[in-house]
Design a protein around this motif. Structure first.
Motif, PDB file in Angstrom:
ATOM      1  N   VAL B 141       0.749  -1.219   0.027  1.00  0.00           N
ATOM      2  CA  VAL B 141      -0.041  -0.088   0.091  1.00  0.00           C
ATOM      3  C   VAL B 141       0.832   1.191   0.256  1.00  0.00           C
ATOM      4  O   VAL B 141       0.570   2.366  -0.624  1.00  0.00           O
ATOM      5  N   ASP B 142       2.210   1.127   0.697  1.00  0.00           N
ATOM      6  CA  ASP B 142       2.987   2.271   0.625  1.00  0.00           C
ATOM      7  C   ASP B 142       3.528   2.723  -0.759  1.00  0.00           C
ATOM      8  O   ASP B 142       4.086   3.659  -0.882  1.00  0.00           O
ATOM      9  N   LYS B 143       3.348   1.516  -1.645  1.00  0.00           N
ATOM     10  CA  LYS B 143       3.832   2.070  -2.983  1.00  0.00           C
ATOM     11  C   LYS B 143       2.959   2.292  -4.005  1.00  0.00           C
ATOM     12  O   LYS B 143       3.152   2.670  -5.162  1.00  0.00           O
ATOM     13  N   GLY B 144       1.891   2.521  -3.558  1.00  0.00           N
ATOM     14  CA  GLY B 144       0.516   3.156  -4.277  1.00  0.00           C
ATOM     15  C   GLY B 144       1.151   4.621  -4.602  1.00  0.00           C
ATOM     16  O   GLY B 144       1.945   5.353  -3.807  1.00  0.00           O
ATOM     17  N   VAL B 145      -0.129   5.175  -5.455  1.00  0.00           N
ATOM     18  CA  VAL B 145       0.371   6.768  -5.785  1.00  0.00           C
ATOM     19  C   VAL B 145       0.464   7.599  -4.667  1.00  0.00           C
ATOM     20  O   VAL B 145      -0.663   7.394  -3.661  1.00  0.00           O
ATOM     21  N   ALA B 146       1.271   8.266  -4.144  1.00  0.00           N
ATOM     22  CA  ALA B 146       1.301   9.076  -2.746  1.00  0.00           C
ATOM     23  C   ALA B 146       0.445  10.402  -2.951  1.00  0.00           C
ATOM     24  O   ALA B 146       0.988  11.151  -3.411  1.00  0.00           O
ATOM     25  N   ILE B 147      -0.849   9.927  -3.014  1.00  0.00           N
ATOM     26  CA  ILE B 147      -2.000  11.016  -3.420  1.00  0.00           C
ATOM     27  C   ILE B 147      -1.848  12.389  -2.081  1.00  0.00           C
ATOM     28  O   ILE B 147      -2.009  13.472  -2.632  1.00  0.00           O
ATOM     29  N   GLY B 148      -1.538  11.871  -0.899  1.00  0.00           N
ATOM     30  CA  GLY B 148      -1.713  12.894   0.128  1.00  0.00           C
ATOM     31  C   GLY B 148      -0.552  13.945  -0.244  1.00  0.00           C
ATOM     32  O   GLY B 148      -0.778  15.244  -0.010  1.00  0.00           O
ATOM     33  N   ARG B 149       0.659  13.443  -0.548  1.00  0.00           N
ATOM     34  CA  ARG B 149       1.859  14.189  -0.838  1.00  0.00           C
ATOM     35  C   ARG B 149       1.796  15.116  -1.889  1.00  0.00           C
ATOM     36  O   ARG B 149       1.950  16.255  -2.044  1.00  0.00           O
ATOM     37  N   LEU B 150       0.941  14.599  -2.956  1.00  0.00           N
ATOM     38  CA  LEU B 150       0.751  15.438  -4.145  1.00  0.00           C
ATOM     39  C   LEU B 150      -0.218  16.425  -3.795  1.00  0.00           C
ATOM     40  O   LEU B 150      -0.159  17.680  -4.192  1.00  0.00           O
ATOM     41  N   GLU B 151      -1.383  16.077  -2.791  1.00  0.00           N
ATOM     42  CA  GLU B 151      -2.281  17.072  -2.577  1.00  0.00           C
ATOM     43  C   GLU B 151      -1.652  18.170  -1.994  1.00  0.00           C
ATOM     44  O   GLU B 151      -1.661  19.541  -2.032  1.00  0.00           O
ATOM     45  N   ARG B 152      -0.453  17.842  -0.933  1.00  0.00           N
ATOM     46  CA  ARG B 152       0.067  18.898  -0.055  1.00  0.00           C
ATOM     47  C   ARG B 152       0.866  19.550  -1.091  1.00  0.00           C
ATOM     48  O   ARG B 152       0.952  20.949  -0.795  1.00  0.00           O
ATOM     49  N   PHE B 153       1.490  18.944  -2.126  1.00  0.00           N
ATOM     50  CA  PHE B 153       2.416  19.709  -3.035  1.00  0.00           C
ATOM     51  C   PHE B 153       1.538  20.887  -3.571  1.00  0.00           C
ATOM     52  O   PHE B 153       2.009  22.131  -3.891  1.00  0.00           O
ATOM     53  N   ILE B 154       0.512  20.245  -4.342  1.00  0.00           N
ATOM     54  CA  ILE B 154      -0.507  21.425  -4.821  1.00  0.00           C
ATOM     55  C   ILE B 154      -0.877  22.579  -4.024  1.00  0.00           C
ATOM     56  O   ILE B 154      -0.841  23.820  -4.283  1.00  0.00           O
ATOM     57  N   ALA B 155      -1.356  22.356  -2.680  1.00  0.00           N
ATOM     58  CA  ALA B 155      -1.739  23.450  -1.785  1.00  0.00           C
ATOM     59  C   ALA B 155      -0.505  24.254  -1.377  1.00  0.00           C
ATOM     60  O   ALA B 155      -0.761  25.376  -1.414  1.00  0.00           O
ATOM     61  N   ASP B 156       0.540  23.580  -1.296  1.00  0.00           N
ATOM     62  CA  ASP B 156       1.950  24.561  -0.827  1.00  0.00           C
ATOM     63  C   ASP B 156       2.279  25.446  -2.050  1.00  0.00           C
ATOM     64  O   ASP B 156       2.719  26.429  -1.895  1.00  0.00           O
ATOM     65  N   TRP B 157       1.944  24.862  -3.244  1.00  0.00           N
ATOM     66  CA  TRP B 157       2.169  25.685  -4.527  1.00  0.00           C
ATOM     67  C   TRP B 157       1.520  26.937  -4.456  1.00  0.00           C
ATOM     68  O   TRP B 157       1.878  27.829  -4.725  1.00  0.00           O
ATOM     69  N   GLU B 158       0.209  26.590  -4.339  1.00  0.00           N
ATOM     70  CA  GLU B 158      -0.851  27.746  -4.354  1.00  0.00           C
ATOM     71  C   GLU B 158      -0.316  28.942  -3.246  1.00  0.00           C
ATOM     72  O   GLU B 158      -0.324  29.906  -3.735  1.00  0.00           O
ATOM     73  N   ARG B 159      -0.016  28.497  -2.229  1.00  0.00           N
ATOM     74  CA  ARG B 159       0.299  29.340  -1.170  1.00  0.00           C
ATOM     75  C   ARG B 159       1.570  30.253  -1.332  1.00  0.00           C
ATOM     76  O   ARG B 159       1.830  31.415  -1.381  1.00  0.00           O
ATOM     77  N   ALA B 160       2.484  29.369  -1.925  1.00  0.00           N
ATOM     78  CA  ALA B 160       4.034  30.065  -2.458  1.00  0.00           C
ATOM     79  C   ALA B 160       3.652  31.026  -3.419  1.00  0.00           C
ATOM     80  O   ALA B 160       4.306  32.153  -3.521  1.00  0.00           O
ATOM     81  N   SER B 161       2.644  30.741  -4.224  1.00  0.00           N
ATOM     82  CA  SER B 161       2.520  31.575  -5.329  1.00  0.00           C
ATOM     83  C   SER B 161       1.618  32.876  -5.014  1.00  0.00           C
ATOM     84  O   SER B 161       1.630  33.708  -6.023  1.00  0.00           O
ATOM     85  N   GLY B 162       1.221  32.796  -4.179  1.00  0.00           N
ATOM     86  CA  GLY B 162       0.544  33.942  -3.637  1.00  0.00           C
ATOM     87  C   GLY B 162      -0.920  34.093  -4.407  1.00  0.00           C
ATOM     88  O   GLY B 162      -1.466  35.129  -4.508  1.00  0.00           O
ATOM     89  N   LYS B 163      -1.479  32.876  -5.077  1.00  0.00           N
ATOM     90  CA  LYS B 163      -2.687  32.913  -5.875  1.00  0.00           C
ATOM     91  C   LYS B 163      -3.650  32.591  -5.122  1.00  0.00           C
ATOM     92  O   LYS B 163      -4.605  31.857  -5.747  1.00  0.00           O
ATOM     93  N   VAL B 164      -3.483  32.445  -3.756  1.00  0.00           N
ATOM     94  CA  VAL B 164      -4.783  31.863  -3.099  1.00  0.00           C
ATOM     95  C   VAL B 164      -6.015  32.439  -3.324  1.00  0.00           C
ATOM     96  O   VAL B 164      -6.205  33.779  -3.356  1.00  0.00           O
ATOM     97  N   GLN B 165      -7.014  31.765  -3.932  1.00  0.00           N
ATOM     98  CA  GLN B 165      -8.550  32.173  -4.370  1.00  0.00           C
ATOM     99  C   GLN B 165      -9.262  32.459  -3.150  1.00  0.00           C
ATOM    100  O   GLN B 165      -9.357  31.432  -2.283  1.00  0.00           O
ATOM    101  N   ILE B 166     -10.074  33.304  -3.045  1.00  0.00           N
ATOM    102  CA  ILE B 166     -10.898  33.574  -2.094  1.00  0.00           C
ATOM    103  C   ILE B 166     -12.037  33.134  -2.621  1.00  0.00           C
ATOM    104  O   ILE B 166     -12.821  33.637  -3.549  1.00  0.00           O
ATOM    105  N   PRO B 167     -13.023  32.273  -2.069  1.00  0.00           N
ATOM    106  CA  PRO B 167     -14.310  31.870  -2.624  1.00  0.00           C
ATOM    107  C   PRO B 167     -15.233  32.664  -2.723  1.00  0.00           C
ATOM    108  O   PRO B 167     -15.279  33.630  -1.846  1.00  0.00           O
TER     109      PRO B 167
END
Lengths: 285, 503
Positions: B141-167
């Motif tokens: 199971v640990d060799k499955g696609v690391a979905i959580g790490r990708l989710e985190r990467f994307i969220a961190d990328w958004e924060r770092a880019s300063g493009k956080v969208q306000i709903p």
């Protein structure tokens, strides 16, 4: 942010403050407490009993003794200054009803939380006997206020500098020996004093309530730091208390828990006072 | 698995990715299966033992794209059905592989509001990642696609880019909703209800927002900055916050409706009532609930000695009882606070541990001694009432119990002494009783959890509940799932009320 409306020094180390807190003033009942914090980043959360409240002014009264860094900082605040956080009212209120005759025993700073309870008991139709005591005259607080609501009033000091030279347990014992004996006693003060009040009333089977002030963080049941042994079970002072049947509280465990951080604190809790009382109480028994 | 420095991980990923650059969409299953699973870069264990900074530092862009290329885009999509909030996982992963990070974050945010948090603290191995086809094929199971790490990467990328969208927030409806508790469930309800144009007030008992994410989960696993950002987003949407407000005490729950005019309430007060073992010596000085220990360190900042006024116990030898995430957090915090020896004492085996695999792995790297199939029998004190040792018992696994896990059975006569000065109890939490005690009409079960129907509605009209106060101690994502459902019900109630008002 809660503004300090009034400040008064009651003794060398004891201060009274009236602080803006309209919601707490509206909801609070006798026996409840607040937690205050001077600085939301690094401040400590300090539990303090609500000594009084004024709904019209939207204020509560707190009375505290300077024992460590946080209470020293609090004592340095002036009228017009702010306390960053006050949360409450916390704890289960005192169960107020007409018990008949109630002896209210207050020691030192413990007279502050005792006052609203005695007041409420009086209003509920009880005969209120009040015993207040302190190490010396200088440390006595709220004498006039307590006298005003008492049907019988005794004041004593350990050193005899004012009132009767005695520990509070002496007059308490005398009231227990009267016929009829009191229906109930409430003792609030230093842990050792409460312990010996409970021991004094035990042979007379006078139900004795005590109000505990243990170490706590949140005050809402979340941390369990305030737990005490009551009748062999762990109880949380913040939500199950602060009042418990004094005959069932394991005071020795509670006292050792109160000293949990003592050896880590440079600005240690003033336990010399407890120690002296303990020595005297033991000598008296 | 030995520790690999993040620079090396980044460099390897860069090289491998170069081989696939430009033909991301032409890769065959065979090619994708060959891509090595990307490890989560982390601070060196010897360094991080002495700081509070985040342990897992997050994927680099190349690592993220490479990991995303491992996804087979299969038709089964068990990852989506196994996610409590049904994130369209293959969809966002495809965009990550293509380098379309902005598209990926938009995709995630249609269903999940707190990806930076979930990516860090979700137990992916028992949720989205559990039945991943890649993991199944590689029989791990640990060799499955690391979905959580990708989710985190994307969220961190958004924060770092300063493009956080306000709903977007719809026009004001004039309706008012109270949210009690600012943990994950409450934050989600606030966002979803506010989006519909209703006024929202969050009430929090503590002086800081975030609930268990603030006081419980340590900075080294979930930085405060991340929580602050989510809260800022809500503030920008117009959500109002009232800290130092204990609903039930400062104001009764019903008073919020009857006196203060709230049209609906969501109760998300969590499972903040620590269980103790009920063994001899548990009230000795030096025995703490994990809640107390972590709250002192995290919320009250006792880690910053000299700055913080709140003291914390100075321990040399610590035993933590329990095998969940909270136990790992407490043990790892004790290491950071200077303990020389820290044990995790758990009566089952590592397989049964409820903690996230990554936390167990990190804890081991940090030198924590796992005492499995062992349990505390009593705590032994000194004459002045302080912990000096713990008597333990050894266990073995017996027949499976009702939960399907093999029942731990004590081995008679196997008592032994563990030399410790501190015991931290992390065996779970009950529901906080403050609301039920002060709101007699609200129905609770025998464990004190609030009873709700399938729309998260309680026995009292206009009052909804969700998260740990309903579930018992669970996870951030499950709390969010419940919050989502509750918000939907609240929005429906309010829409109906608005429709009834004559024009």
């Amino acid at each position: 942010m809660n503004k300090i409306l009034y400040k008064k020094q009651l003794s060398e180390t004891v201060f009274l403050m009236r602080v803006e807190a309209p919601l707490i003033a509206e909801e609070r009942k006798a026996g409840q407490f607040v937690i205050l914090q001077l600085d939301n980043e690094y401040g400590e959360r300090i539990p303090l009993t609500i000594a009084d409240a004024d709904k019209t002014e939207g204020s509560i009264t707190i009375i505290f003794q300077v024992v460590g860094k946080s209470t020293t900082d609090l004592a340095e605040k002036a009228e017009g200054d702010f306390i960053e956080t006050i949360v409450g009212p916390l704890g289960t209120p005192t169960h107020i009803k007409n018990y008949g005759t109630v002896v209210c025993v207050g020691g030192g700073i413990g007279v502050a939380p005792l006052h609203p309870i005695a007041q409420a008991l009086k209003a509920a139709g009880n005969k209120v006997i009040t015993i207040i005591g302190a190490r010396n005259k200088e440390l006595l607080i709220l004498e006039d206020e307590m006298k005003a609501i008492a049907d019988e009033f005794v004041v004593c000091t350990d050193d005899g500098s004012y009132g009767r030279k005695a520990l509070v347990t002496e007059p308490l014992k005398e009231f227990c020996e009267m016929d009829p004996k009191p229906d109930m006693a409430i003792a609030i003060g230093p842990p050792v004093m409460m312990k010996f009040c409970a021991e004094t009333t035990r042979p007379y089977e006078v139900y004795t309530e005590v109000s505990l002030n243990t170490i706590m963080v949140d005050g809402t049941g979340m941390c369990g730091g305030c737990r005490v042994n009551v009748d062999g079970k762990a109880k949380f002072v913040c939500v199950d208390g602060p009042e418990f049947d004094g005959h069932k509280v394991d005071f020795d465990n509670m006292i050792s828990r109160l000293n949990s951080y003592k050896k880590f604190e440079s600005d240690a809790h003033n336990c010399r006072l407890d120690q002296q009382i303990k020595e005297k109480e033991e000598a008296a028994l | 698995m030995s520790f690999i420095p993040k620079e090396k991980l980044a460099e390897d990923a860069k090289k491998i990715l170069a081989e696939y650059e430009g033909r991301e969409n032409e890769l065959k299953t065979r090619d994708r299966m060959k891509i090595p699973p990307q490890m989560m870069p982390a601070q060196d264990p010897d360094v991080r033992r002495n700081n509070l900074e985040e342990v897992a530092t997050g994927y680099t862009e190349e690592q993220a794209r490479l990991e995303a290329l491992r996804c087979l885009q299969c038709n089964k999509k068990t990852c989506v059905s196994d996610c409590p909030v049904f994130i369209e996982i293959p969809g966002f992963i495809k965009m990550v592989a293509e380098g379309n990070f902005e598209g990926a974050i938009k995709q995630i945010k249609t269903t999940s509001l707190l990806p930076a948090i979930c990516g860090r603290v979700c137990p992916q191995e028992t949720q989205c990642q559990q039945n991943c086809t890649v993991g199944k094929a590689l029989k791990d199971v640990d060799k499955g696609v690391a979905i959580g790490r990708l989710e985190r990467f994307i969220a961190d990328w958004e924060r770092a880019s300063g493009k956080v969208q306000i709903p977007d927030v719809k026009p004001e409806t004039g309706k008012k909703v109270a949210v009690v508790g600012s943990g994950p469930a409450g934050l989600v309800v606030a966002a979803d209800v506010r989006r519909e144009g209703h006024q929202v007030t969050i009430f929090e008992a503590f002086h800081k927002l975030g609930g268990v994410m603030r006081y419980g989960i340590p900075e080294f696993r979930l930085p405060n900055e991340i929580i602050d950002q989510e809260i800022n987003t809500l503030a920008k949407m117009g959500v109002e916050f009232k800290t130092n407000f204990v609903v039930g005490r400062t104001r009764k729950l019903m008073d919020l409706i009857e006196k203060d005019g709230y049209d609906a309430i969501f109760v998300g007060t969590g499972a903040g009532l620590p269980y103790f073992m009920g063994i001899e010596g548990e009230n000795l000085v030096g025995v703490f609930s994990a809640n107390e220990y972590l709250t002192r360190a995290n919320l009250m900042r006792a880690f910053e000695k000299g700055k913080a006024d709140t003291p914390i116990f100075e321990s040399k030898r610590v035993a933590v009882l329990g095998g969940g995430n909270v136990a790992m957090d407490a043990a790892r915090m004790a290491v950071r606070l200077g303990a020389e020896k820290v044990y995790i004492v758990y009566r089952r085996t590592e397989k049964e541990m409820p903690a996230r695999v990554e936390e167990v792995h990190h804890a081991k790297e940090e030198g924590i001694d796992f005492r499995l199939l062992q349990n505390a029998k009593r705590i032994i004190g000194t004459e002045d009432g302080r912990v000096k040792a713990m008597e333990c018992l050894k266990y073995e696994l017996g027949e499976p119990d009702a939960s399907g896990r093999r029942r731990p059975v004590e081995i008679k006569g196997s008592e032994f002494i563990l030399d410790v000065d501190t015991v931290i109890v992390a065996i779970g939490n009950g529901s906080n009783p403050l609301i039920s005690q002060t709101t007699p009409d609200i129905e609770v079960n025998k464990w004190g959890n609030i009873i709700v129907d399938d729309t998260q509605k309680t026995s009292v009209n206009k009052i909804y509940a969700g998260g740990d106060i309903v579930l018992g101690a669970a996870t951030v994502i499950l709390a969010m799932g419940e919050g989502r459902k509750a918000a939907e019900s609240i929005n429906k109630q309010l829409a109906e009320e608005l429709a009834e008002v004559p024009a």
